[in-house]
Design a protein around this motif. Sequence first.
Motif, PDB file in Angstrom:
ATOM      1  N   ILE A   6      13.493  68.361  28.831  1.00  0.00           N
ATOM      2  CA  ILE A   6      14.648  68.253  27.995  1.00  0.00           C
ATOM      3  C   ILE A   6      14.441  69.510  27.157  1.00  0.00           C
ATOM      4  CG2 ILE A   6      16.279  66.990  26.479  1.00  0.00           C
ATOM      5  CD1 ILE A   6      14.515  64.521  27.024  1.00  0.00           C
ATOM      6  N   THR A   7      15.384  70.263  27.237  1.00  0.00           N
ATOM      7  CA  THR A   7      15.401  71.473  26.059  1.00  0.00           C
ATOM      8  C   THR A   7      16.638  71.387  25.309  1.00  0.00           C
ATOM      9  OG1 THR A   7      16.814  73.244  27.531  1.00  0.00           O
ATOM     10  CG2 THR A   7      14.398  72.994  28.137  1.00  0.00           C
ATOM     11  N   ARG A   8      16.859  72.410  24.215  1.00  0.00           N
ATOM     12  CA  ARG A   8      17.798  72.412  23.410  1.00  0.00           C
ATOM     13  C   ARG A   8      19.243  72.794  24.157  1.00  0.00           C
ATOM     14  NH1 ARG A   8      17.397  74.231  18.572  1.00  0.00           N
ATOM     15  NH2 ARG A   8      19.419  74.739  18.224  1.00  0.00           N
ATOM     16  N   ARG A   9      19.088  73.553  25.238  1.00  0.00           N
ATOM     17  CA  ARG A   9      20.332  73.712  25.842  1.00  0.00           C
ATOM     18  C   ARG A   9      20.846  72.352  26.470  1.00  0.00           C
ATOM     19  NH1 ARG A   9      19.456  77.769  30.438  1.00  0.00           N
ATOM     20  NH2 ARG A   9      21.517  77.893  30.571  1.00  0.00           N
ATOM     21  N   PHE A  11      21.492  69.697  25.040  1.00  0.00           N
ATOM     22  CA  PHE A  11      22.093  69.320  23.980  1.00  0.00           C
ATOM     23  C   PHE A  11      23.517  69.956  23.673  1.00  0.00           C
ATOM     24  CE2 PHE A  11      17.971  68.136  22.748  1.00  0.00           C
ATOM     25  CZ  PHE A  11      17.880  66.533  23.203  1.00  0.00           C
ATOM     26  N   TRP A 151       9.955  62.572  10.860  1.00  0.00           N
ATOM     27  CA  TRP A 151       9.815  63.992  11.602  1.00  0.00           C
ATOM     28  C   TRP A 151       9.255  64.122  13.131  1.00  0.00           C
ATOM     29  CZ3 TRP A 151       5.785  67.571  13.356  1.00  0.00           C
ATOM     30  CH2 TRP A 151       4.408  66.731  13.505  1.00  0.00           C
ATOM     31  N   ASP A 174       7.876  62.726  19.335  1.00  0.00           N
ATOM     32  CA  ASP A 174       8.421  64.041  19.737  1.00  0.00           C
ATOM     33  C   ASP A 174       9.943  63.399  20.642  1.00  0.00           C
ATOM     34  OD1 ASP A 174       8.988  66.723  19.508  1.00  0.00           O
ATOM     35  OD2 ASP A 174       8.299  67.020  21.512  1.00  0.00           O
ATOM     36  N   THR A 254      15.790  66.793  13.281  1.00  0.00           N
ATOM     37  CA  THR A 254      15.153  67.304  14.458  1.00  0.00           C
ATOM     38  C   THR A 254      13.670  66.830  14.298  1.00  0.00           C
ATOM     39  OG1 THR A 254      14.583  69.415  15.522  1.00  0.00           O
ATOM     40  CG2 THR A 254      14.747  69.459  13.023  1.00  0.00           C
ATOM     41  N   PRO A 255      13.092  66.456  15.553  1.00  0.00           N
ATOM     42  CA  PRO A 255      13.780  66.484  16.691  1.00  0.00           C
ATOM     43  C   PRO A 255      15.059  65.419  16.908  1.00  0.00           C
ATOM     44  CG  PRO A 255      11.723  65.125  16.607  1.00  0.00           C
ATOM     45  CD  PRO A 255      11.777  65.827  15.486  1.00  0.00           C
ATOM     46  N   PRO A 256      16.005  65.689  17.881  1.00  0.00           N
ATOM     47  CA  PRO A 256      17.030  64.811  17.793  1.00  0.00           C
ATOM     48  C   PRO A 256      16.492  63.374  18.138  1.00  0.00           C
ATOM     49  CG  PRO A 256      16.986  66.087  19.783  1.00  0.00           C
ATOM     50  CD  PRO A 256      15.961  66.582  18.925  1.00  0.00           C
TER      51      PRO A 256
ATOM     52  N   ASN B 188       9.181  71.795  17.130  1.00  0.00           N
ATOM     53  CA  ASN B 188      10.234  70.939  17.353  1.00  0.00           C
ATOM     54  C   ASN B 188      10.772  70.318  15.925  1.00  0.00           C
ATOM     55  OD1 ASN B 188      10.626  71.607  20.259  1.00  0.00           O
ATOM     56  ND2 ASN B 188       9.768  69.473  20.844  1.00  0.00           N
ATOM     57  N   ILE B 190      11.118  71.698  13.112  1.00  0.00           N
ATOM     58  CA  ILE B 190      11.876  72.585  12.673  1.00  0.00           C
ATOM     59  C   ILE B 190      13.107  73.539  13.231  1.00  0.00           C
ATOM     60  CG2 ILE B 190      10.615  73.256  10.715  1.00  0.00           C
ATOM     61  CD1 ILE B 190       9.260  75.680  12.434  1.00  0.00           C
ATOM     62  N   PHE B 191      12.756  73.376  14.508  1.00  0.00           N
ATOM     63  CA  PHE B 191      13.664  74.117  15.627  1.00  0.00           C
ATOM     64  C   PHE B 191      13.465  73.274  16.947  1.00  0.00           C
ATOM     65  CE2 PHE B 191      14.394  77.360  18.977  1.00  0.00           C
ATOM     66  CZ  PHE B 191      15.772  77.758  18.719  1.00  0.00           C
ATOM     67  N   TYR B 192      14.139  72.395  17.247  1.00  0.00           N
ATOM     68  CA  TYR B 192      14.112  71.703  18.631  1.00  0.00           C
ATOM     69  C   TYR B 192      14.213  72.806  19.762  1.00  0.00           C
ATOM     70  CZ  TYR B 192      13.683  68.347  22.273  1.00  0.00           C
ATOM     71  OH  TYR B 192      13.623  67.692  23.513  1.00  0.00           O
ATOM     72  N   LEU B 193      12.984  72.607  20.611  1.00  0.00           N
ATOM     73  CA  LEU B 193      13.079  73.764  21.654  1.00  0.00           C
ATOM     74  C   LEU B 193      12.990  72.964  22.794  1.00  0.00           C
ATOM     75  CD1 LEU B 193      13.123  76.653  22.790  1.00  0.00           C
ATOM     76  CD2 LEU B 193      10.779  76.487  22.637  1.00  0.00           C
ATOM     77  N   LYS B 216      18.372  82.876  15.869  1.00  0.00           N
ATOM     78  CA  LYS B 216      16.850  82.222  15.538  1.00  0.00           C
ATOM     79  C   LYS B 216      15.880  83.233  16.166  1.00  0.00           C
ATOM     80  CE  LYS B 216      19.621  78.514  14.963  1.00  0.00           C
ATOM     81  NZ  LYS B 216      20.994  78.512  15.422  1.00  0.00           N
ATOM     82  N   LEU B 254      23.955  82.309  27.134  1.00  0.00           N
ATOM     83  CA  LEU B 254      23.588  80.908  27.207  1.00  0.00           C
ATOM     84  C   LEU B 254      25.005  80.184  26.647  1.00  0.00           C
ATOM     85  CD1 LEU B 254      19.894  80.399  26.567  1.00  0.00           C
ATOM     86  CD2 LEU B 254      21.125  80.797  28.849  1.00  0.00           C
ATOM     87  N   ASP B 273      20.231  82.226  20.249  1.00  0.00           N
ATOM     88  CA  ASP B 273      21.638  82.164  19.690  1.00  0.00           C
ATOM     89  C   ASP B 273      22.073  83.697  19.310  1.00  0.00           C
ATOM     90  OD1 ASP B 273      21.571  79.561  20.101  1.00  0.00           O
ATOM     91  OD2 ASP B 273      21.226  78.850  18.243  1.00  0.00           O
TER      92      ASP B 273
END
Lengths: 290, 297
Positions: A6-9, A11, A151, A174, A254-256, B188, B190-193, B216, B254, B273
Amino acid sequence: MNDRLITRRDFARTSLAAAAGASLTSAATLRAKPRSSRVVIVREEAVLDTAHKVNKAILQKMLDQTVMAVTGGNAAADGWKAIAAVKDKVGLVPTPHLNPTHPELIELVASSLQNQAGLPAERIVNAQGRNLEIVKSCTVLIALPALKAHWLTGIGTVLKNYIMFSGNPQAYHDSRNVKLGEIWKLPEVEGKTKLVLVDALYPLCDKGPQPDPRYKWHYNGLIAGTDPVAVETVCLNIITKKRELIKGEPWPLTPPPLCVEAADKLYGLGTSSMDEISLERIGWRKELLV
Amino acid sequence: MFFLFLATLPMTINTNVVFPIQLPRQVEHWSRPDSAQTITAQTIFDYMDGAGELYLGFRFDSLQVVEYTAEGSYNLLVEIYYMQESDDAFGLLSLDLDGERIDWGAAPEASSPSALYGAGLLRLWAGPVYARVMAFQETETARRAVLELGRVIAAQCRSARPPKLIQMVQPLFTNAPLKYFRSHLVLNSIFYLASQNILDLDLSVEGVYAHEGQMKVLLLHYPEARRAAAAAQFFLQSYLPDHQSARCGGFYPLESGYCACFHAGVYLILLFDCPDIDSGRQWVQTIECRLRTGDRL
């Protein structure tokens, strides 16, 4: 469920559960019975003083109101009897430490079960922890988590409350928090949770589970229901709104918190849609946030 | 101040990193027990459940916990995290730079000790030590006690500079604090990848996260150029599966701006982004220039 990437894309493109690989067909199959989606919020401004001390008399009144509202009973005793019968063995599952469930709340739940439902003290146990034998021996579970962001899982309240039952909590950190719902389907656990009662007296909206007073606030509430996903969804809304208030702009977790929608769409544990949740608000209304 | 005396707490920290911090027996009207609790990597989950992953995401050595008590008052909790290097302690503080900056006048700007206070919690970077000193209820007296305990801890640690990687690029990001990390779990947070470790991060890799407007930036430093190259390839395959020919140096539109991955020796520079290609290229060139002038390339 597999560990699909799963990636941030994902979402940006779709919903959380779809990102986690849910299929609507399987979700529909899992929803075998109608879901209870009633959630109750009871708040009292004076339940905590400025030193965060609990007024037990007020908390007892809040607890009575909560149980009556959740069960639809006319008296708290009727409500407790609907949750647990004299012959039941009740396992209480509080948050043990790091922003723990207030001990006053745990005591009042235990004493209410004894005094109002008539359970003997020896049939009320602390079921939190890795010992599934205790859970197995219980006929009723009462989830008593404290409201907090986390977290590693986004939110660490209702669904995460049973993580120790898995025997391998790290397996759910996570993005793997999406699988937290499967713990609620363990044979020793499934179907036993008759009340989800969230301690939202002094919640934590960031940096959990370690306490950080910058992100704790007096919400002074109890949030309860019988549908764990619906209760978690309301909790998530409150945490999200509080974070926006603090930052003055959207401040996503984050994480979601994948686990919430997945508990609905993948595991069929309840509803994660606010549209399907009937919310009853009792008491103090300031900064209700939902 | 209000110390009766300082004494070394008996404890068995298995570290050559730093000598055990000495804490006062009493501060204001709080006093500590004779012994401290010592937590290791093996026992950290018993102490703090999943929160332990945060500290294991850096090069953690051990943790000393002391709880001060006073009749009629809430406790003061002191947690002293002994990290293997100052960079790791810096990283822990860098994850949240909100708060009132506390200046003890002991170190030049941007060096340790560096401390932030808010609502009863002091967070401190002092050489290889990261500390949290927390009053469960904030009062004026509790604030004084928390700050004094922080000062005592800081005074016993050597001064240190931020990680070299941070020093290199900090001047480029004057409006945004930089976050320093080593693990994909911390990234993840701080910045969910991604749900998997698609950048091959571990304790041997340094990472810096920054943002400039909506864009970012991740700057990653690998121990070997070959490993950086492999990580770049895996990232491109995993993150851009719909761009079959994705390569380092390309910009790919993207869902929310452009994404790009640049490989330069032991470094990867990743943009997310990014609003347009020209400004993205300019940023990358500027970062590469900083790394070059700092003899990092």
